[in-house]
Design a protein around this motif. Structure first.
Motif, mmCIF file in Angstrom:
data_model
loop_
_atom_site.group_PDB
_atom_site.id
_atom_site.type_symbol
_atom_site.label_atom_id
_atom_site.label_comp_id
_atom_site.label_asym_id
_atom_site.label_seq_id
_atom_site.Cartn_x
_atom_site.Cartn_y
_atom_site.Cartn_z
ATOM 1 N N ASP A 35 0.798 -1.222 0.000
ATOM 2 C CA ASP A 35 0.000 0.000 0.000
ATOM 3 C C ASP A 35 0.832 1.273 0.000
ATOM 4 O OD1 ASP A 35 0.931 -0.150 2.566
ATOM 5 O OD2 ASP A 35 -0.967 -0.875 3.385
ATOM 6 N N TYR A 36 2.087 1.178 -0.390
ATOM 7 C CA TYR A 36 2.909 2.390 -0.518
ATOM 8 C C TYR A 36 4.005 2.096 -1.532
ATOM 9 C CZ TYR A 36 4.631 6.957 1.047
ATOM 10 O OH TYR A 36 4.967 8.299 1.109
ATOM 11 N N ALA A 37 4.453 3.127 -2.192
ATOM 12 C CA ALA A 37 5.616 2.987 -3.063
ATOM 13 C C ALA A 37 6.398 4.276 -2.976
ATOM 14 C CB ALA A 37 5.189 2.721 -4.505
ATOM 15 N N TYR A 38 7.697 4.167 -3.107
ATOM 16 C CA TYR A 38 8.490 5.397 -3.173
ATOM 17 C C TYR A 38 9.550 5.210 -4.248
ATOM 18 C CZ TYR A 38 12.786 3.725 -0.970
ATOM 19 O OH TYR A 38 13.961 3.090 -0.725
ATOM 20 N N PHE A 39 10.151 6.320 -4.668
ATOM 21 C CA PHE A 39 10.992 6.293 -5.863
ATOM 22 C C PHE A 39 12.322 6.982 -5.579
ATOM 23 C CE2 PHE A 39 6.656 5.718 -6.725
ATOM 24 C CZ PHE A 39 6.641 4.679 -7.637
ATOM 25 N N GLU A 40 13.387 6.364 -6.030
ATOM 26 C CA GLU A 40 14.717 6.928 -5.762
ATOM 27 C C GLU A 40 15.692 6.451 -6.833
ATOM 28 O OE1 GLU A 40 16.019 3.316 -2.713
ATOM 29 O OE2 GLU A 40 16.882 5.278 -2.441
ATOM 30 N N PRO A 41 16.622 7.305 -7.255
ATOM 31 C CA PRO A 41 17.663 6.808 -8.141
ATOM 32 C C PRO A 41 18.456 5.727 -7.413
ATOM 33 C CG PRO A 41 18.215 8.995 -7.293
ATOM 34 C CD PRO A 41 16.802 8.712 -6.883
ATOM 35 N N ALA A 42 18.957 4.747 -8.160
ATOM 36 C CA ALA A 42 19.691 3.646 -7.518
ATOM 37 C C ALA A 42 21.131 4.044 -7.173
ATOM 38 C CB ALA A 42 19.692 2.423 -8.440
ATOM 39 N N HIS A 43 21.576 5.180 -7.720
ATOM 40 C CA HIS A 43 22.969 5.581 -7.453
ATOM 41 C C HIS A 43 23.117 6.142 -6.042
ATOM 42 C CE1 HIS A 43 21.758 9.762 -7.856
ATOM 43 N NE2 HIS A 43 21.368 9.575 -9.097
ATOM 44 N N GLY A 44 24.328 6.362 -5.624
ATOM 45 C CA GLY A 44 24.592 6.959 -4.322
ATOM 46 C C GLY A 44 24.533 8.477 -4.413
ATOM 47 N N THR A 45 25.165 9.131 -3.437
ATOM 48 C CA THR A 45 25.034 10.583 -3.336
ATOM 49 C C THR A 45 26.138 11.339 -4.080
ATOM 50 O OG1 THR A 45 26.348 10.576 -1.319
ATOM 51 C CG2 THR A 45 23.953 10.397 -1.062
ATOM 52 N N ALA A 46 27.074 10.608 -4.664
ATOM 53 C CA ALA A 46 28.166 11.216 -5.439
ATOM 54 C C ALA A 46 28.838 12.376 -4.702
ATOM 55 C CB ALA A 46 27.644 11.670 -6.808
ATOM 56 N N PRO A 47 29.409 12.134 -3.506
ATOM 57 C CA PRO A 47 30.018 13.233 -2.745
ATOM 58 C C PRO A 47 31.175 13.896 -3.485
ATOM 59 C CG PRO A 47 30.536 11.077 -1.744
ATOM 60 C CD PRO A 47 29.498 10.838 -2.800
ATOM 61 N N ILE B 269 31.324 14.862 -6.466
ATOM 62 C CA ILE B 269 30.922 15.932 -7.397
ATOM 63 C C ILE B 269 29.881 16.867 -6.770
ATOM 64 C CG2 ILE B 269 31.506 14.711 -9.538
ATOM 65 C CD1 ILE B 269 28.461 14.048 -9.783
ATOM 66 N N ALA B 270 29.715 16.760 -5.450
ATOM 67 C CA ALA B 270 28.717 17.619 -4.788
ATOM 68 C C ALA B 270 29.068 19.086 -4.998
ATOM 69 C CB ALA B 270 28.663 17.304 -3.293
ATOM 70 N N GLY B 271 28.053 19.891 -5.263
ATOM 71 C CA GLY B 271 28.246 21.339 -5.395
ATOM 72 C C GLY B 271 28.730 21.773 -6.758
ATOM 73 N N ARG B 272 28.911 20.841 -7.694
ATOM 74 C CA ARG B 272 29.483 21.217 -9.002
ATOM 75 C C ARG B 272 28.446 21.298 -10.117
ATOM 76 N NH1 ARG B 272 34.337 17.365 -9.949
ATOM 77 N NH2 ARG B 272 34.368 18.547 -11.898
ATOM 78 N N ASP B 273 27.206 20.958 -9.813
ATOM 79 C CA ASP B 273 26.133 21.028 -10.804
ATOM 80 C C ASP B 273 26.440 20.172 -12.037
ATOM 81 O OD1 ASP B 273 23.678 21.852 -11.908
ATOM 82 O OD2 ASP B 273 24.561 23.607 -12.886
ATOM 83 N N ILE B 274 26.996 18.964 -11.790
ATOM 84 C CA ILE B 274 27.255 18.090 -12.945
ATOM 85 C C ILE B 274 26.671 16.689 -12.749
ATOM 86 C CG2 ILE B 274 29.324 19.249 -13.851
ATOM 87 C CD1 ILE B 274 30.978 17.039 -12.367
ATOM 88 N N ILE B 275 25.936 16.475 -11.666
ATOM 89 C CA ILE B 275 25.361 15.136 -11.473
ATOM 90 C C ILE B 275 24.367 14.876 -12.609
ATOM 91 C CG2 ILE B 275 23.509 15.968 -9.915
ATOM 92 C CD1 ILE B 275 23.767 13.274 -8.409
ATOM 93 N N ASN B 276 24.379 13.660 -13.124
ATOM 94 C CA ASN B 276 23.435 13.299 -14.187
ATOM 95 C C ASN B 276 22.052 13.075 -13.557
ATOM 96 O OD1 ASN B 276 21.944 12.250 -16.257
ATOM 97 N ND2 ASN B 276 23.528 10.830 -16.966
ATOM 98 N N PRO B 277 21.064 13.890 -13.898
ATOM 99 C CA PRO B 277 19.748 13.749 -13.271
ATOM 100 C C PRO B 277 18.891 12.655 -13.912
ATOM 101 C CG PRO B 277 19.699 15.585 -14.786
ATOM 102 C CD PRO B 277 21.106 15.021 -14.861
ATOM 103 N N THR B 278 19.432 11.946 -14.898
ATOM 104 C CA THR B 278 18.608 10.977 -15.642
ATOM 105 C C THR B 278 18.004 9.917 -14.723
ATOM 106 O OG1 THR B 278 19.952 11.346 -17.598
ATOM 107 C CG2 THR B 278 18.607 9.350 -17.578
ATOM 108 N N ALA B 279 18.798 9.399 -13.768
ATOM 109 C CA ALA B 279 18.273 8.361 -12.873
ATOM 110 C C ALA B 279 17.107 8.907 -12.051
ATOM 111 C CB ALA B 279 19.381 7.857 -11.948
ATOM 112 N N THR B 280 17.234 10.166 -11.649
ATOM 113 C CA THR B 280 16.142 10.788 -10.881
ATOM 114 C C THR B 280 14.934 11.027 -11.787
ATOM 115 O OG1 THR B 280 17.805 11.833 -9.470
ATOM 116 C CG2 THR B 280 15.564 12.702 -9.339
ATOM 117 N N ILE B 281 15.186 11.454 -13.017
ATOM 118 C CA ILE B 281 14.082 11.688 -13.965
ATOM 119 C C ILE B 281 13.325 10.378 -14.222
ATOM 120 C CG2 ILE B 281 13.553 12.275 -16.387
ATOM 121 C CD1 ILE B 281 16.132 14.135 -16.165
#
Ligand code: IPM
Ligand code: MG
Length: 377
Positions: free
Chosen positions: A297-309, A311-323
Protein backbone atom coordinates in the motif's frame (compact mmCIF):
# COMPACT_ATOMS: atom_id res chain seq x y z
CA UNK A 1 7.91 6.91 -29.55
CA UNK A 2 9.83 4.65 -27.20
CA UNK A 3 7.96 1.68 -25.76
CA UNK A 4 8.14 2.00 -22.05
CA UNK A 5 8.37 -1.08 -19.88
CA UNK A 6 5.53 -1.31 -17.42
CA UNK A 7 7.56 -0.80 -14.31
CA UNK A 8 4.78 0.39 -12.09
CA UNK A 9 2.64 -1.56 -9.72
CA UNK A 10 0.43 -3.91 -11.69
CA UNK A 11 -2.74 -2.35 -10.33
CA UNK A 12 -1.86 1.23 -11.34
CA UNK A 13 -4.48 2.69 -13.66
CA UNK A 14 -4.12 5.50 -16.14
CA UNK A 15 -6.12 8.60 -15.37
CA UNK A 16 -4.37 11.19 -17.52
CA UNK A 17 -5.96 11.31 -20.92
CA UNK A 18 -4.52 14.00 -23.23
CA UNK A 19 -7.79 15.88 -22.73
CA UNK A 20 -7.20 15.88 -19.01
CA UNK A 21 -3.73 17.41 -19.47
CA UNK A 22 -5.13 20.13 -21.69
CA UNK A 23 -7.86 20.81 -19.21
CA UNK A 24 -5.23 21.50 -16.57
CA UNK A 25 -4.59 19.97 -13.19
CA UNK A 26 -7.16 17.50 -11.97
CA UNK A 27 -5.41 14.94 -9.85
CA UNK A 28 -4.04 16.60 -6.75
CA UNK A 29 -1.60 13.99 -5.67
CA UNK A 30 0.78 14.80 -2.85
CA UNK A 31 4.41 13.85 -3.16
CA UNK A 32 6.81 13.95 -0.22
CA UNK A 33 10.26 14.99 -1.39
CA UNK A 34 13.43 14.09 0.48
CA UNK A 35 16.27 15.59 -1.49
CA UNK A 36 18.96 13.48 0.19
CA UNK A 37 22.64 14.12 0.78
CA UNK A 38 25.73 15.42 -1.05
CA UNK A 39 25.02 15.87 -4.79
CA UNK A 40 21.58 14.21 -4.74
CA UNK A 41 19.60 17.44 -4.17
CA UNK A 42 21.21 18.92 -7.29
CA UNK A 43 19.41 16.24 -9.29
CA UNK A 44 16.15 16.23 -7.34
CA UNK A 45 15.48 19.99 -7.39
CA UNK A 46 15.43 20.52 -11.18
CA UNK A 47 13.39 17.34 -11.62
CA UNK A 48 10.74 18.61 -9.22
CA UNK A 49 10.78 21.94 -11.10
CA UNK A 50 10.33 20.15 -14.40
CA UNK A 51 7.40 18.07 -13.16
CA UNK A 52 5.89 21.17 -11.63
CA UNK A 53 6.05 22.99 -14.95
CA UNK A 54 3.84 20.29 -16.50
CA UNK A 55 0.90 21.29 -14.29
CA UNK A 56 -0.14 17.77 -13.46
CA UNK A 57 -1.87 18.70 -10.23
CA UNK A 58 0.99 17.56 -8.01
CA UNK A 59 1.51 18.99 -4.53
CA UNK A 60 4.98 18.83 -3.08
CA UNK A 61 5.68 18.51 0.63
CA UNK A 62 9.10 18.43 2.24
CA UNK A 63 9.41 16.39 5.43
CA UNK A 64 12.32 17.65 7.51
CA UNK A 65 14.91 14.91 7.95
CA UNK A 66 18.67 14.63 8.40
CA UNK A 67 20.81 17.50 9.69
CA UNK A 68 18.06 20.11 9.54
CA UNK A 69 15.68 17.97 11.56
CA UNK A 70 18.42 16.97 13.98
CA UNK A 71 19.31 20.57 14.74
CA UNK A 72 15.67 21.33 15.55
CA UNK A 73 14.44 18.16 17.19
CA UNK A 74 17.48 16.07 18.10
CA UNK A 75 16.38 13.37 15.67
CA UNK A 76 17.31 12.86 12.00
CA UNK A 77 13.87 11.37 11.44
CA UNK A 78 11.30 12.94 13.77
CA UNK A 79 7.67 11.79 14.03
CA UNK A 80 6.56 14.86 12.08
CA UNK A 81 8.55 13.70 9.04
CA UNK A 82 7.05 10.26 9.27
CA UNK A 83 3.57 11.78 9.39
CA UNK A 84 4.26 13.76 6.20
CA UNK A 85 5.39 10.60 4.41
CA UNK A 86 2.36 8.67 5.67
CA UNK A 87 -0.04 11.36 4.51
CA UNK A 88 1.53 11.67 1.04
CA UNK A 89 0.57 9.53 -1.95
CA UNK A 90 4.21 8.67 -2.51
CA UNK A 91 7.77 9.84 -1.83
CA UNK A 92 10.53 10.94 -4.15
CA UNK A 93 13.85 10.32 -2.42
CA UNK A 94 17.23 11.65 -3.56
CA UNK A 95 19.91 9.40 -2.15
CA UNK A 96 21.44 9.01 1.28
CA UNK A 97 24.96 8.93 2.63
CA UNK A 98 23.81 8.59 6.21
CA UNK A 99 21.94 11.54 7.63
CA UNK A 100 18.75 10.74 5.76
CA UNK A 101 19.31 7.03 6.28
CA UNK A 102 16.63 6.70 8.96
CA UNK A 103 14.08 8.11 6.52
CA UNK A 104 15.19 5.60 3.90
CA UNK A 105 14.90 2.82 6.48
CA UNK A 106 11.33 3.87 7.17
CA UNK A 107 10.46 4.01 3.47
CA UNK A 108 11.75 0.47 3.01
CA UNK A 109 11.19 -1.49 6.24
CA UNK A 110 8.61 0.78 7.84
CA UNK A 111 6.43 0.91 4.72
CA UNK A 112 7.33 -2.68 3.72
CA UNK A 113 8.24 -1.75 0.17
CA UNK A 114 9.34 -5.26 -0.64
CA UNK A 115 9.93 -5.06 -4.39
CA UNK A 116 12.73 -2.80 -5.60
CA UNK A 117 12.23 -2.40 -9.34
CA UNK A 118 15.34 -1.34 -11.25
CA UNK A 119 14.91 -0.98 -15.01
CA UNK A 120 17.90 -1.31 -17.31
CA UNK A 121 16.92 0.00 -20.74
CA UNK A 122 19.35 1.37 -23.31
CA UNK A 123 18.58 4.74 -24.85
CA UNK A 124 20.50 5.49 -28.04
CA UNK A 125 23.07 8.16 -27.22
CA UNK A 126 23.98 6.76 -23.80
CA UNK A 127 27.69 6.13 -23.37
CA UNK A 128 27.39 2.36 -22.97
CA UNK A 129 30.72 0.52 -22.83
CA UNK A 130 29.16 -2.29 -24.89
CA UNK A 131 29.71 -2.56 -28.64
CA UNK A 132 26.05 -3.33 -29.29
CA UNK A 133 23.91 -2.09 -26.42
CA UNK A 134 20.79 -1.89 -28.64
CA UNK A 135 17.97 -4.05 -27.35
CA UNK A 136 18.95 -3.98 -23.67
CA UNK A 137 15.64 -3.75 -21.88
CA UNK A 138 15.36 -5.71 -18.69
CA UNK A 139 14.23 -5.02 -15.16
CA UNK A 140 15.83 -6.25 -11.98
CA UNK A 141 13.30 -6.90 -9.23
CA UNK A 142 15.32 -6.91 -6.06
CA UNK A 143 13.79 -8.31 -2.89
CA UNK A 144 14.10 -5.24 -0.71
CA UNK A 145 13.72 -6.18 2.96
CA UNK A 146 15.36 -9.52 3.77
CA UNK A 147 18.53 -11.45 3.06
CA UNK A 148 21.76 -10.09 4.58
CA UNK A 149 20.13 -6.69 4.97
CA UNK A 150 17.98 -7.62 7.96
CA UNK A 151 20.87 -6.02 9.80
CA UNK A 152 21.51 -8.77 12.36
CA UNK A 153 25.29 -8.81 12.82
CA UNK A 154 27.56 -9.25 15.78
CA UNK A 155 30.63 -10.92 17.27
CA UNK A 156 31.09 -14.62 16.48
CA UNK A 157 31.45 -15.39 20.16
CA UNK A 158 27.77 -14.49 20.63
CA UNK A 159 26.94 -17.63 18.68
CA UNK A 160 28.61 -19.96 21.21
CA UNK A 161 25.34 -20.99 22.85
CA UNK A 162 23.99 -22.14 19.48
CA UNK A 163 27.07 -24.23 18.70
CA UNK A 164 26.46 -23.81 14.98
CA UNK A 165 28.66 -26.07 12.89
CA UNK A 166 29.45 -24.82 9.38
CA UNK A 167 28.64 -27.19 6.53
CA UNK A 168 31.87 -26.44 4.70
CA UNK A 169 34.27 -25.45 7.43
CA UNK A 170 32.94 -28.19 9.69
CA UNK A 171 33.59 -26.64 13.03
CA UNK A 172 31.54 -24.49 15.37
CA UNK A 173 31.60 -21.00 13.90
CA UNK A 174 32.26 -19.35 17.25
CA UNK A 175 35.55 -21.29 17.38
CA UNK A 176 36.79 -19.76 14.14
CA UNK A 177 38.47 -16.97 16.10
CA UNK A 178 37.91 -13.30 16.69
CA UNK A 179 35.36 -12.21 14.08
CA UNK A 180 31.82 -11.25 13.24
CA UNK A 181 28.75 -12.81 11.70
CA UNK A 182 25.83 -11.52 9.64
CA UNK A 183 22.48 -13.23 9.34
CA UNK A 184 21.05 -13.99 5.93
CA UNK A 185 17.30 -14.44 6.36
CA UNK A 186 15.04 -15.54 3.52
CA UNK A 187 11.39 -16.20 4.30
CA UNK A 188 8.85 -18.09 2.27
CA UNK A 189 6.28 -15.29 2.50
CA UNK A 190 8.83 -12.58 1.65
CA UNK A 191 10.00 -14.55 -1.36
CA UNK A 192 6.49 -15.38 -2.53
CA UNK A 193 5.37 -11.79 -2.67
CA UNK A 194 8.40 -10.49 -4.53
CA UNK A 195 8.36 -13.38 -7.00
CA UNK A 196 4.64 -12.85 -7.68
CA UNK A 197 5.31 -9.15 -8.16
CA UNK A 198 8.05 -10.01 -10.68
CA UNK A 199 5.82 -12.46 -12.59
CA UNK A 200 2.99 -9.89 -12.70
CA UNK A 201 5.45 -7.35 -14.06
CA UNK A 202 6.66 -9.78 -16.73
CA UNK A 203 3.03 -10.44 -17.66
CA UNK A 204 2.35 -6.69 -18.11
CA UNK A 205 5.44 -5.81 -20.09
CA UNK A 206 5.40 -6.09 -23.85
CA UNK A 207 8.68 -7.82 -23.44
CA UNK A 208 9.99 -11.32 -23.85
CA UNK A 209 7.54 -12.60 -21.25
CA UNK A 210 10.26 -14.25 -19.28
CA UNK A 211 11.26 -14.33 -15.65
CA UNK A 212 14.82 -15.17 -14.67
CA UNK A 213 15.73 -16.03 -11.11
CA UNK A 214 19.33 -15.55 -9.91
CA UNK A 215 20.45 -17.18 -6.66
CA UNK A 216 23.50 -18.87 -5.15
CA UNK A 217 21.55 -22.01 -4.28
CA UNK A 218 24.50 -24.32 -4.88
CA UNK A 219 26.29 -22.90 -1.83
CA UNK A 220 23.47 -21.32 0.16
CA UNK A 221 21.19 -24.31 -0.04
CA UNK A 222 18.83 -23.43 2.78
CA UNK A 223 18.37 -19.72 2.10
CA UNK A 224 18.84 -19.17 -1.64
CA UNK A 225 17.59 -22.73 -2.12
CA UNK A 226 14.28 -21.65 -0.57
CA UNK A 227 14.14 -18.55 -2.78
CA UNK A 228 14.58 -20.68 -5.90
CA UNK A 229 12.15 -23.39 -4.75
CA UNK A 230 9.47 -20.78 -4.09
CA UNK A 231 10.11 -19.15 -7.48
CA UNK A 232 9.76 -22.53 -9.20
CA UNK A 233 6.51 -23.24 -7.34
CA UNK A 234 5.01 -19.90 -8.29
CA UNK A 235 6.11 -20.33 -11.91
CA UNK A 236 3.41 -22.99 -12.18
CA UNK A 237 0.79 -20.25 -11.71
CA UNK A 238 2.18 -18.33 -14.70
CA UNK A 239 2.31 -20.82 -17.56
CA UNK A 240 2.36 -17.98 -20.12
CA UNK A 241 5.64 -16.62 -18.70
CA UNK A 242 8.82 -18.53 -19.45
CA UNK A 243 10.79 -19.25 -16.29
CA UNK A 244 14.52 -19.86 -16.06
CA UNK A 245 17.08 -19.73 -13.29
CA UNK A 246 20.82 -19.23 -13.10
CA UNK A 247 23.38 -19.33 -10.36
CA UNK A 248 23.98 -15.67 -9.69
CA UNK A 249 27.65 -15.59 -10.70
CA UNK A 250 26.77 -17.20 -14.02
CA UNK A 251 23.93 -14.69 -14.36
CA UNK A 252 26.39 -11.80 -13.82
CA UNK A 253 28.46 -13.01 -16.76
CA UNK A 254 25.39 -13.48 -18.97
CA UNK A 255 24.06 -10.06 -18.01
CA UNK A 256 27.19 -8.53 -19.51
CA UNK A 257 27.62 -10.88 -22.48
CA UNK A 258 23.98 -11.11 -23.58
CA UNK A 259 21.90 -8.57 -21.66
CA UNK A 260 19.30 -8.35 -24.44
CA UNK A 261 18.04 -11.85 -23.67
CA UNK A 262 16.66 -10.86 -20.25
CA UNK A 263 13.24 -9.44 -19.46
CA UNK A 264 12.46 -9.48 -15.72
CA UNK A 265 15.03 -10.82 -13.28
CA UNK A 266 14.19 -11.52 -9.65
CA UNK A 267 16.80 -12.02 -6.95
CA UNK A 268 17.49 -11.76 -3.24
CA UNK A 269 18.36 -8.37 -1.79
CA UNK A 270 22.15 -8.26 -1.86
CA UNK A 271 22.60 -9.64 -5.37
CA UNK A 272 19.99 -7.16 -6.56
CA UNK A 273 21.85 -4.31 -4.88
CA UNK A 274 25.14 -5.23 -6.52
CA UNK A 275 23.89 -6.31 -9.92
CA UNK A 276 21.62 -3.30 -10.38
CA UNK A 277 24.67 -1.03 -10.12
CA UNK A 278 26.41 -3.30 -12.62
CA UNK A 279 23.34 -2.99 -14.87
CA UNK A 280 23.68 0.81 -14.66
CA UNK A 281 27.27 0.36 -15.81
CA UNK A 282 26.05 -1.61 -18.84
CA UNK A 283 24.02 1.40 -19.91
CA UNK A 284 26.85 3.84 -19.40
CA UNK A 285 26.74 5.07 -15.83
CA UNK A 286 25.07 4.88 -12.48
CA UNK A 287 23.56 8.21 -13.41
CA UNK A 288 21.09 6.26 -15.57
CA UNK A 289 19.92 3.77 -12.93
CA UNK A 290 16.37 4.49 -11.74
CA UNK A 291 14.36 2.64 -9.15
CA UNK A 292 10.99 2.36 -7.47
CA UNK A 293 10.24 0.41 -4.31
CA UNK A 294 6.74 -1.07 -4.12
CA UNK A 295 4.82 -2.41 -1.17
CA UNK A 296 1.22 -3.53 -0.75
CA UNK A 297 0.00 0.00 0.00
CA UNK A 298 2.91 2.39 -0.52
CA UNK A 299 5.62 2.99 -3.06
CA UNK A 300 8.49 5.40 -3.17
CA UNK A 301 10.99 6.29 -5.86
CA UNK A 302 14.72 6.93 -5.76
CA UNK A 303 17.66 6.81 -8.14
CA UNK A 304 19.69 3.65 -7.52
CA UNK A 305 22.97 5.58 -7.45
CA UNK A 306 24.59 6.96 -4.32
CA UNK A 307 25.03 10.58 -3.34
CA UNK A 308 28.17 11.22 -5.44
CA UNK A 309 30.02 13.23 -2.74
CA UNK A 310 32.99 13.70 -5.10
CA UNK A 311 30.92 15.93 -7.40
CA UNK A 312 28.72 17.62 -4.79
CA UNK A 313 28.25 21.34 -5.40
CA UNK A 314 29.48 21.22 -9.00
CA UNK A 315 26.13 21.03 -10.80
CA UNK A 316 27.26 18.09 -12.94
CA UNK A 317 25.36 15.14 -11.47
CA UNK A 318 23.43 13.30 -14.19
CA UNK A 319 19.75 13.75 -13.27
CA UNK A 320 18.61 10.98 -15.64
CA UNK A 321 18.27 8.36 -12.87
CA UNK A 322 16.14 10.79 -10.88
CA UNK A 323 14.08 11.69 -13.97
CA UNK A 324 13.42 8.03 -14.77
CA UNK A 325 12.57 7.32 -11.12
CA UNK A 326 10.15 10.24 -11.32
CA UNK A 327 8.52 8.83 -14.47
CA UNK A 328 8.06 5.52 -12.66
CA UNK A 329 6.42 7.58 -9.93
CA UNK A 330 4.09 9.23 -12.44
CA UNK A 331 3.14 5.76 -13.70
CA UNK A 332 2.35 4.74 -10.17
CA UNK A 333 0.19 7.83 -9.70
CA UNK A 334 -1.71 6.98 -12.88
CA UNK A 335 -0.06 9.74 -14.90
CA UNK A 336 1.41 7.44 -17.49
CA UNK A 337 0.99 9.63 -20.54
CA UNK A 338 2.94 12.42 -18.79
CA UNK A 339 5.60 9.83 -17.95
CA UNK A 340 5.68 8.76 -21.58
CA UNK A 341 6.07 12.36 -22.79
CA UNK A 342 9.01 12.93 -20.45
CA UNK A 343 10.71 9.70 -21.49
CA UNK A 344 10.21 10.50 -25.18
CA UNK A 345 11.76 13.93 -24.63
CA UNK A 346 14.62 12.39 -22.68
CA UNK A 347 15.24 9.95 -25.52
CA UNK A 348 15.43 12.90 -27.93
CA UNK A 349 17.98 14.67 -25.72
CA UNK A 350 20.17 11.56 -25.68
CA UNK A 351 19.70 10.85 -29.37
CA UNK A 352 20.78 14.39 -30.28
CA UNK A 353 23.81 14.12 -27.99
CA UNK A 354 24.29 17.90 -27.93
CA UNK A 355 23.64 18.42 -24.23
CA UNK A 356 24.92 15.58 -22.05
CA UNK A 357 26.51 15.49 -18.62
CA UNK A 358 30.19 14.55 -18.19
CA UNK A 359 29.46 10.92 -17.18
CA UNK A 360 27.94 10.54 -20.67
CA UNK A 361 30.88 12.14 -22.42
CA UNK A 362 29.33 15.62 -22.58
CA UNK A 363 30.24 18.86 -20.87
CA UNK A 364 26.78 20.12 -19.88
CA UNK A 365 25.84 20.98 -16.34
CA UNK A 366 22.86 19.42 -14.63
CA UNK A 367 21.01 22.71 -15.10
CA UNK A 368 21.80 22.79 -18.83
CA UNK A 369 20.74 19.18 -19.25
CA UNK A 370 17.40 19.83 -17.54
CA UNK A 371 16.88 22.95 -19.66
CA UNK A 372 17.48 20.88 -22.80
CA UNK A 373 14.96 18.33 -21.56
CA UNK A 374 12.42 21.08 -20.85
CA UNK A 375 12.91 22.37 -24.43
CA UNK A 376 12.50 18.87 -25.85
CA UNK A 377 9.25 18.60 -23.97
C1 IPM B 1 20.72 1.12 -3.04
C2 IPM B 1 21.75 1.61 -2.06
C3 IPM B 1 21.25 1.32 -0.67
C4 IPM B 1 21.14 -0.19 -0.56
C5 IPM B 1 22.07 1.92 0.45
C6 IPM B 1 22.18 3.41 0.33
C7 IPM B 1 21.51 1.54 1.80
O1 IPM B 1 22.97 1.02 -2.32
O2 IPM B 1 19.59 1.60 -2.98
O3 IPM B 1 21.04 0.26 -3.85
O4 IPM B 1 22.09 -0.87 -0.21
O5 IPM B 1 20.08 -0.70 -0.83
MG1 MG C 1 23.00 -0.08 -4.11
Amino acid sequence: MIDRPATCRPSAKSTDSPQASRAGPRLNKTIAVIEGDDAAPEAVRPVVELLNSLQLGLNWVYPEVGDVAEAKTGSTFPDAARAVIDAADTTLFGSTSGKSGAALGYLRWGKETFANVRPCRYMPGCASPLRQPEGIDFVIVRENLEDLYVGAEGPLEDLAALNLVGRTIRKPVHELGDGRYAIKAITRAGTERVVRFAFDLAARRDGKRKLTCATKHNMLRATDGLFLDVAREIAADYPEIEFESFIVDDFACRMIREPERFDVVVMPNQYGDILSDAAGGLLGSLGLAASGCFGADYAYFEPAHGTAPDIAGRDIINPTATILSATMMLDYLGLDSAAQRIEDALARVYASGAVLTPDQGGSATTTEFCAALARAL
